[in-house]
Motif scaffolding. Sequence first.
Motif, PDB file in Angstrom:
ATOM      1  N   UNK A 208       0.829  -1.210   0.000  1.00  0.00           N
ATOM      2  CA  UNK A 208       0.000   0.000   0.000  1.00  0.00           C
ATOM      3  C   UNK A 208       0.861   1.257   0.000  1.00  0.00           C
ATOM      4  N   UNK A 209       1.938   1.239   0.791  1.00  0.00           N
ATOM      5  CA  UNK A 209       2.842   2.387   0.845  1.00  0.00           C
ATOM      6  C   UNK A 209       3.515   2.610  -0.507  1.00  0.00           C
ATOM      7  N   UNK A 210       3.945   1.537  -1.160  1.00  0.00           N
ATOM      8  CA  UNK A 210       4.556   1.668  -2.480  1.00  0.00           C
ATOM      9  C   UNK A 210       3.558   2.222  -3.488  1.00  0.00           C
ATOM     10  N   UNK A 211       2.323   1.725  -3.462  1.00  0.00           N
ATOM     11  CA  UNK A 211       1.302   2.225  -4.385  1.00  0.00           C
ATOM     12  C   UNK A 211       1.056   3.711  -4.159  1.00  0.00           C
ATOM     13  N   UNK A 212       1.028   4.114  -2.894  1.00  0.00           N
ATOM     14  CA  UNK A 212       0.829   5.532  -2.569  1.00  0.00           C
ATOM     15  C   UNK A 212       2.005   6.371  -3.080  1.00  0.00           C
ATOM     16  N   UNK A 213       3.236   5.879  -2.884  1.00  0.00           N
ATOM     17  CA  UNK A 213       4.411   6.608  -3.341  1.00  0.00           C
ATOM     18  C   UNK A 213       4.458   6.686  -4.862  1.00  0.00           C
ATOM     19  N   UNK A 214       4.058   5.614  -5.552  1.00  0.00           N
ATOM     20  CA  UNK A 214       3.998   5.648  -7.015  1.00  0.00           C
ATOM     21  C   UNK A 214       2.988   6.692  -7.474  1.00  0.00           C
ATOM     22  N   UNK A 215       1.834   6.703  -6.795  1.00  0.00           N
ATOM     23  CA  UNK A 215       0.758   7.624  -7.167  1.00  0.00           C
ATOM     24  C   UNK A 215       1.193   9.077  -6.960  1.00  0.00           C
TER      25      UNK A 215
ATOM     26  N   UNK B 170       4.203  10.147  -7.017  1.00  0.00           N
ATOM     27  CA  UNK B 170       5.392  10.433  -7.812  1.00  0.00           C
ATOM     28  C   UNK B 170       6.672  10.495  -7.000  1.00  0.00           C
ATOM     29  N   UNK B 171       6.648   9.997  -5.781  1.00  0.00           N
ATOM     30  CA  UNK B 171       7.857  10.018  -4.945  1.00  0.00           C
ATOM     31  C   UNK B 171       8.868   8.968  -5.373  1.00  0.00           C
ATOM     32  N   UNK B 172       8.375   7.871  -5.936  1.00  0.00           N
ATOM     33  CA  UNK B 172       9.239   6.767  -6.347  1.00  0.00           C
ATOM     34  C   UNK B 172       8.875   6.384  -7.776  1.00  0.00           C
ATOM     35  N   UNK B 173       9.886   6.130  -8.595  1.00  0.00           N
ATOM     36  CA  UNK B 173       9.629   5.695  -9.971  1.00  0.00           C
ATOM     37  C   UNK B 173       9.175   4.245  -9.967  1.00  0.00           C
TER      38      UNK B 173
END
Length: 129
Positions: free
Chosen positions: A69-76, A78-81
């Motif tokens: 969930x955290x990765x999906x949020x960061x992708x959304x 734009x914090x992480x490619x």
Amino acid sequence: GQIIPERRFVEAINRQAYQYEMGDFPTEWEAWIRKKRQDPPTIEEILKNENYRQEMEQKIKDVYEKDKLLQAKEYKEGLVAEPVHTHIKGHASAPYYGKKEPSQDPTSTANTFQPGSWMPPGSGSSQSK
């Protein structure tokens, strides 16, 4: 005057001895049979360890879900490619892999190297990039 080493074994109840596989009986018993521990395990010890393993599995699943969930949020945000998906074209040991037209991209297969070609503006393959 000869010392005979202690033998430890399990009697198979529902199966033949050769049908047992790793994990069919608790690891505590396996450790006792292989002489990794001195005393045979108790029922309470086996149940306690089994409950602990189940709790750990559940905690691991929870942490994995939180991380997803955290990765999906960061992708959304734009914090992480997002990870790049690689498209594989052929095999490295192939001397030639189905390219019929020259390309601007250099190619390397097995022990051959083909430098990229100059393509005039407006040609078909350069417009798709």
